[in-house]
Design a protein around this motif. Structure first.
Motif, short mmCIF file in Angstrom:
data_model
loop_
_atom_site.label_atom_id
_atom_site.label_comp_id
_atom_site.label_asym_id
_atom_site.label_seq_id
_atom_site.Cartn_x
_atom_site.Cartn_y
_atom_site.Cartn_z
N ALA A 124 13.43 -75.64 8.05
CA ALA A 124 13.90 -75.29 6.70
C ALA A 124 15.20 -74.49 6.79
CB ALA A 124 12.83 -74.49 5.95
N GLY A 125 15.24 -73.51 7.69
CA GLY A 125 16.44 -72.69 7.85
C GLY A 125 17.63 -73.50 8.35
N LYS A 126 17.38 -74.39 9.29
CA LYS A 126 18.47 -75.22 9.83
C LYS A 126 19.02 -76.18 8.77
CE LYS A 126 16.90 -75.13 14.65
NZ LYS A 126 16.35 -75.93 15.78
N LEU A 127 18.12 -76.76 7.99
CA LEU A 127 18.57 -77.66 6.91
C LEU A 127 19.40 -76.89 5.89
CD1 LEU A 127 15.32 -79.76 6.29
CD2 LEU A 127 17.46 -80.61 7.26
N ALA A 128 18.93 -75.69 5.54
CA ALA A 128 19.68 -74.86 4.59
C ALA A 128 21.07 -74.56 5.12
CB ALA A 128 18.91 -73.57 4.31
N GLN A 129 21.14 -74.20 6.39
CA GLN A 129 22.43 -73.87 6.99
C GLN A 129 23.39 -75.06 6.95
OE1 GLN A 129 22.66 -71.14 10.28
NE2 GLN A 129 23.86 -72.59 11.48
N ASN A 130 22.87 -76.24 7.29
CA ASN A 130 23.71 -77.44 7.30
C ASN A 130 24.22 -77.79 5.91
OD1 ASN A 130 23.86 -78.26 10.07
ND2 ASN A 130 21.72 -78.85 9.96
N TRP A 131 23.34 -77.70 4.91
CA TRP A 131 23.76 -78.05 3.55
C TRP A 131 24.66 -76.99 2.93
CZ3 TRP A 131 18.25 -80.17 2.88
CH2 TRP A 131 18.26 -81.57 3.07
N GLN A 132 24.38 -75.73 3.22
CA GLN A 132 25.26 -74.66 2.74
C GLN A 132 26.67 -74.84 3.31
OE1 GLN A 132 24.85 -72.46 0.46
NE2 GLN A 132 22.94 -71.31 0.60
N ALA A 133 26.74 -75.24 4.58
CA ALA A 133 28.04 -75.44 5.22
C ALA A 133 28.82 -76.57 4.57
CB ALA A 133 27.84 -75.74 6.71
N LYS A 134 28.12 -77.46 3.90
CA LYS A 134 28.78 -78.58 3.19
C LYS A 134 29.08 -78.22 1.74
CE LYS A 134 26.39 -82.09 5.96
NZ LYS A 134 27.56 -82.58 6.70
N GLY A 135 28.85 -76.95 1.37
CA GLY A 135 29.19 -76.50 0.03
C GLY A 135 28.10 -76.71 -1.00
N LYS A 136 26.88 -77.03 -0.56
CA LYS A 136 25.76 -77.23 -1.49
C LYS A 136 25.10 -75.89 -1.80
CE LYS A 136 26.18 -81.72 -1.25
NZ LYS A 136 26.77 -82.46 -2.39
N THR A 137 24.59 -75.76 -3.03
CA THR A 137 23.81 -74.59 -3.40
C THR A 137 22.36 -74.85 -3.04
OG1 THR A 137 25.28 -74.22 -5.27
CG2 THR A 137 23.20 -73.02 -5.27
N VAL A 138 21.80 -74.02 -2.16
CA VAL A 138 20.46 -74.25 -1.63
C VAL A 138 19.56 -73.06 -1.94
CG1 VAL A 138 19.11 -74.82 0.44
CG2 VAL A 138 21.50 -75.59 0.25
N LEU A 139 18.32 -73.33 -2.31
CA LEU A 139 17.29 -72.30 -2.43
C LEU A 139 16.18 -72.61 -1.42
CD1 LEU A 139 18.63 -71.53 -5.17
CD2 LEU A 139 16.32 -71.11 -6.03
N LEU A 140 15.63 -71.57 -0.84
CA LEU A 140 14.50 -71.70 0.07
C LEU A 140 13.27 -71.07 -0.57
CD1 LEU A 140 16.25 -70.68 3.43
CD2 LEU A 140 15.07 -72.86 3.05
N ALA A 141 12.14 -71.77 -0.52
CA ALA A 141 10.89 -71.23 -1.04
C ALA A 141 9.94 -70.99 0.12
CB ALA A 141 10.26 -72.21 -2.04
N ALA A 142 9.50 -69.74 0.26
CA ALA A 142 8.62 -69.36 1.38
C ALA A 142 7.17 -69.67 1.00
CB ALA A 142 8.81 -67.89 1.72
N GLY A 143 6.83 -70.95 1.06
CA GLY A 143 5.50 -71.40 0.63
C GLY A 143 4.40 -71.15 1.64
N ASP A 144 4.75 -70.65 2.83
CA ASP A 144 3.71 -70.28 3.80
C ASP A 144 3.29 -68.85 3.47
OD1 ASP A 144 2.05 -69.71 5.88
OD2 ASP A 144 3.41 -70.37 7.46
N THR A 145 2.46 -68.72 2.45
CA THR A 145 2.07 -67.39 1.97
C THR A 145 0.98 -66.75 2.83
OG1 THR A 145 0.52 -68.42 0.44
CG2 THR A 145 2.71 -67.92 -0.41
N PHE A 146 0.45 -67.51 3.80
CA PHE A 146 -0.60 -66.96 4.66
C PHE A 146 -0.02 -66.05 5.74
CE2 PHE A 146 -2.53 -71.08 3.33
CZ PHE A 146 -3.64 -70.55 2.68
#
Length: 320
Positions: A124-146
């Motif tokens: 998830a973090g790597k995908l966010a980094q790649n898309w942010q680098a391309k100028g995309k606005t990205v949100l991450l949701a921490a759905g592993d609440t356990f």
């Protein structure tokens, strides 16, 4: 180091397993110097490829292709590797598809699922980094609440990449978190929402039911979401990946695969078995911990690396 070199090094244990399985066959060693593989070697080749985690259907297909292959000159280890790479590429090419954002979706929702320890949060973090680098606005949701550690890990990726992270207290309702993240992503007019989910064993029905609930909640806000439902597979588990894909497909309507940790074992051949069995897009493969160590899946590169063929190719970034 370019990507092909990194991939070849990462798959070295797997390619060694494939080459050693084939090199040890008496029928093949007897053919060295001849111009064609003979029918007697077919079953031995199949068994060797199955032993290298390529799966039964793939092994039969590859052995048949090797038998039919017209070798340009005498058969030797290199020519067998080249012929095998051709057969592997034919299986892998139809599933090599990058993970792409549809600008019509605001946000484009990517749901990451899989068992414990498969590498979802890092992916998830790597995908966010790649898309942010391309100028995309990205949100991450921490759905592993356990796991508090998973939330913290995603927040570190968020800080590193300048990505907003939606999180709740440990033990919170994952479906409620996903709903809140969807609302926030719409308010922010975000390009992409990546939802990390808790690792869950495919035989734990209550956990799979929770995943189904997350999908239902997402669809209350966008009935076309998640637009990509991607299973992240640990490349070290070998053939167990097959049962994981079957189980998660039934709950999360999988649209593709990402295979991580291929540098950690000799079981990289399972990617071929997955392609043959399911035909689901393989979006990316990972051979390390760095952001640049997750790259789009390229059939020709992977086939050559697994077969042990030398080649020089430039790397690409995920999300192209």
């Amino acid at each position: 180091m370019n990507w092909f070199k990194k991939l070849k090094d990462g798959l070295s244990k797997s390619s060694k397993k494939v080459s050693e399985s084939l090199a040890g066959l008496p029928s093949l060693s007897a053919l060295i110097g001849k111009s064609k593989l003979d029918a007697a070697s077919l079953e031995e080749v199949e068994d060797a490829l199955i032993a290298a985690d390529l799966g039964t259907a793939s092994a039969i297909r590859l052995a048949t292709a090797l038998k039919a292959h017209k070798f340009d000159g005498p058969v030797d280890a290199d020519s067998i590797a080249l012929a095998l790479a051709d057969g592997l590429e034919a299986i892998l090419k139809p599933v090599a598809k990058p993970l792409e954002i549809d600008p019509q979706n605001r946000p484009h929702v990517v749901l990451l699922v899989g068992v414990n320890g498969s590498g979802k949060t890092t992916t998830a973090g790597k995908l966010a980094q790649n898309w942010q680098a391309k100028g995309k606005t990205v949100l991450l949701a921490a759905g592993d609440t356990f796991r508090a550690a998973a939330v913290e890990q995603l927040q570190i990726w968020g800080e590193r990449t300048g990505t907003k992270v939606i999180a709740e207290a440990t033990g919170g309702d994952a479906a409620a978190l996903a709903y809140r993240a969807m609302v926030q992503a719409k308010e922010d007019n975000a390009d992409v929402l990546i939802i990390d989910t808790a690792g869950r064993l495919q035989n734990r029905s209550e956990l799979m039911d929770e995943l189904a609930k997350i999908v239902r909640v997402i669809r209350k806000l966008d009935d076309s979401a998640p637009h990509d439902s991607v299973i992240v597979l640990d490349g070290t588990v070998g053939q167990n990946a097959m049962s994981q894909v079957k189980a998660f497909s039934a709950v999360a309507d999988l649209s593709g695969l990402i295979v991580t940790k291929l540098d950690g074992s000799a079981k990289g051949g399972v990617v071929v078995a997955l392609a043959e069995e399911f035909g689901l897009p393989v979006h990316a493969v990972g051979v390390g911990e760095g952001a640049d160590d997750l790259q789009p899946f390229a059939a020709d590169e992977f086939a050559k690396a697994l077969a042990g063929v030398d080649s020089e190719m430039d790397g690409r970034n995920v999300g192209e």
